[in-house]
Design an enzyme around this catalytic site. Structure first.
Site, PDB file in Angstrom:
ATOM      1  CB  CYS A 158      -0.926  -0.033   1.222  1.00 58.74           C
ATOM      2  SG  CYS A 158      -1.794   1.501   1.545  1.00 58.74           S
TER       3      CYS A 158
ATOM      4  CB  CYS B  12       0.279   1.885   4.051  1.00 62.28           C
ATOM      5  SG  CYS B  12      -1.425   1.324   3.925  1.00 62.28           S
TER       6      CYS B  12
END
Length: 269
Positions: free
Chosen positions: A30, A33
């Protein structure tokens, strides 16, 4: 303290009864993230032990992610006294995260005034909340309280709610500030010309009228239905309106929880 979670019940739920715990649900694949995690870690270090940062890799802790309804990442939540108090999803600037943390860490102090009204609002009882707010007749004394004051005024007098907002209040809670500003403007009939003279405009206005009558769920349903048709309607106006309504309600509000998946589906398809 910053740590990877192995036992969520012990390391997050039980630990939060002693010290607030911020949980970062993330994954290595991600991109947002990987951008958000360093910001959270910086804030954790700056906090000097006022709260802990617990990191949950959703690929390695899939059962935990499912149990807590994690449907999109990054997903950040704060646990206090053994309970989840608030959350946000997606990459946010450091200043906004800091304000979000301060709001939640000071939550008990914030709820001294208009407590009955706030509790009713959190239950989705908007008419009863407004009645309780008007009965308590408390006067706001600081930027945080003025934001709550504006939050309730939005339900009865959006023009007055906008008048209450001051630039210095934005740093207290950027999400609430922008949500009240956006919704107040829409409730006063501004910006909707972006929708043109279309059936979409008619449905959007129906949603606005429902919100004016305190039928927030009907308004939210109308707007999300429009996003399923076209998420870019009105130069993104409907998308902005729905996001503002979610932020106005708060991530743990029953309506936010009920309609978050429908919203996610509409904007990610």
């Amino acid at each position: 303290m910053i740590f990877d979670v192995n036992d969520f019940e012990k390391e997050v739920i039980d630990r939060s009864k002693t010290i607030p715990v911020v949980v970062d649900f993330w994954a290595a694949w991600c991109g947002p993230c990987r951008m958000l995690s360093p910001l959270l870690e910086e804030l954790a270090v700056e906090a000097q032990g006022k709260w802990d940062l617990a990191k949950v890799n959703v690929d390695e802790q899939e059962a935990v992610a499912v149990a807590y309804g994690v449907s999109g990442i990054p997903d950040v939540r704060i646990f206090i006294d053994g309970e989840e108090k608030d959350r946000f999803i997606g990459l946010q600037p450091k200043a906004a995260i800091k304000s979000w943390l301060e709001k939640n860490l000071n939550q008990k102090a914030l709820k001294i005034k208009w407590k009955t009204a706030l509790d009713l609002f959190e239950q989705g009882k908007f008419h009863e909340a407004l009645v309780a707010f008007e009965k308590e007749k408390e006067k706001p004394e600081n930027p945080q309280e003025f934001l709550i004051y504006a939050k309730f005024l939005l339900l009865s007098d959006p023009q007055k709610a906008l008048a209450v907002l001051q630039p210095e209040m934005e740093s207290e809670d950027p999400f609430s500030y922008e949500a009240i500003k956006c919704l107040g403007t829409l409730l006063l009939g501004e910006e909707i010309e972006k929708l043109g003279e279309t059936d979409e405009k008619k449905r959007f206005v129906e949603g606005l009228e429902a919100i004016k009558k305190l039928d927030i769920e009907k308004g939210l349903f109308h707007w999300i239905s429009l996003l399923h048709i076209n998420k870019n309607i009105g130069e993104g106006l409907v998308l902005k309106a729905v996001r503002s309504l979610f932020r106005y309600l708060g991530p743990r509000h029953p309506l936010s929880l009920k309609y978050s998946r429908a919203f996610s589906t509409a904007v990610n398809v």
